[in-house]
Design a protein around this motif. Structure first.
Motif, PDB file in Angstrom:
ATOM      1  N   ASN A 133       0.853  -1.187   0.000  1.00  0.00           N
ATOM      2  CA  ASN A 133       0.000   0.000   0.000  1.00  0.00           C
ATOM      3  C   ASN A 133       0.886   1.233   0.000  1.00  0.00           C
ATOM      4  OD1 ASN A 133      -2.684  -1.166   0.108  1.00  0.00           O
ATOM      5  ND2 ASN A 133      -2.027  -1.968   2.085  1.00  0.00           N
ATOM      6  N   ILE A 134       0.582   2.145  -0.917  1.00  0.00           N
ATOM      7  CA  ILE A 134       1.388   3.339  -1.139  1.00  0.00           C
ATOM      8  C   ILE A 134       0.538   4.573  -0.877  1.00  0.00           C
ATOM      9  CG2 ILE A 134       2.605   4.664  -2.922  1.00  0.00           C
ATOM     10  CD1 ILE A 134       3.224   1.939  -4.269  1.00  0.00           C
ATOM     11  N   VAL A 135       1.142   5.586  -0.260  1.00  0.00           N
ATOM     12  CA  VAL A 135       0.499   6.892  -0.103  1.00  0.00           C
ATOM     13  C   VAL A 135       1.371   7.934  -0.785  1.00  0.00           C
ATOM     14  CG1 VAL A 135      -0.755   6.324   2.009  1.00  0.00           C
ATOM     15  CG2 VAL A 135       1.534   7.284   2.168  1.00  0.00           C
ATOM     16  N   ASP A 136       0.724   8.973  -1.265  1.00  0.00           N
ATOM     17  CA  ASP A 136       1.429  10.012  -2.011  1.00  0.00           C
ATOM     18  C   ASP A 136       0.712  11.330  -1.799  1.00  0.00           C
ATOM     19  OD1 ASP A 136       3.067  11.358  -3.823  1.00  0.00           O
ATOM     20  OD2 ASP A 136       2.296  10.332  -5.590  1.00  0.00           O
ATOM     21  N   CYS A 137       1.466  12.396  -1.953  1.00  0.00           N
ATOM     22  CA  CYS A 137       0.897  13.731  -2.010  1.00  0.00           C
ATOM     23  C   CYS A 137       1.274  14.259  -3.391  1.00  0.00           C
ATOM     24  CB  CYS A 137       1.444  14.608  -0.892  1.00  0.00           C
ATOM     25  SG  CYS A 137       0.674  16.237  -0.854  1.00  0.00           S
ATOM     26  N   GLY A 138       0.519  13.827  -4.390  1.00  0.00           N
ATOM     27  CA  GLY A 138       0.821  14.179  -5.775  1.00  0.00           C
ATOM     28  C   GLY A 138       0.436  15.609  -6.095  1.00  0.00           C
TER      29      GLY A 138
END
Length: 189
Positions: A133-138
């Motif tokens: 599971n990946i989180v990002d602030c794109g």
């Protein structure tokens, strides 16, 4: 005095092999030359990466690849680009294809690229990972949609930073692909 010369190869470092010449001498005329293998001063002190670390690296590469593939296809709104399947599958691929098809249908194309800085939230199971599971602030403020008919921006919204959750799964062939992602509104991170 008889001299014997032996040569050995040093360890490959960053995919480059370097030759290292070593010489041995013997004053005993009938003796067979012997070779000793001292520890190489070039040998790095490395530990093997854990399965979880390898999964994190491969899943993150797939995530970044997905966005890169999508940005490239978006320049012409090519919802059928063969590159899209390299890093995305299942619901993620469907979302990308539907979005690009909608842009094509509405006469839009996109310039620029999104900026991503993903971090891994979790790896499951730890000993033989199949899900990451990946989180990002794109940031999509430099990834702008334009109208194909007049080249003008499609909307007045400047874009911005958005929270993104993504799931990567290990495929049967050992590759990692993004299977789903969710993008929040501008300003959520």
């Amino acid at each position: 005095m008889t001299h014997y010369r032996s040569t050995r190869l040093a360890m490959a470092v960053l995919a480059t092999a370097a030759g290292l010449g070593l010489s041995a001498c013997s004053s005993d005329k009938g003796a067979t030359p012997t070779s000793s293998t001292p520890a190489s001063p070039l040998a790095p002190n490395t530990t093997a990466a854990s399965p979880a670390d390898i999964a994190k690296q491969k899943a993150t590469a797939a995530y970044l690849g997905m966005w890169s593939d999508m940005a490239e296809a978006a320049t012409t709104s090519d919802w059928q680009s063969p590159k899209l399947v390299q890093n995305a599958t299942a619901e993620a691929l469907s979302k990308i294809s539907r979005g690009l098809y909608a842009d094509h249908y509405n006469g839009l194309f996109t310039k620029g690229k999104p900026e991503n800085a993903p971090t891994v939230e979790s790896v499951e199971p730890d000993d033989n990972p199949t899900t990451v599971n990946i989180v990002d602030c794109g940031d999509d403020s430099r990834w702008i949609k334009y109208r194909a008919d007049d080249g003008q921006p499609a909307n007045d919204s400047p874009g911005g930073r958005r929270h993104i959750n993504a799931m990567a799964k290990k495929a049967v062939d050992g590759s990692w692909k993004i299977t789903d992602f969710a993008i929040q509104d501008v300003g959520t991170c």
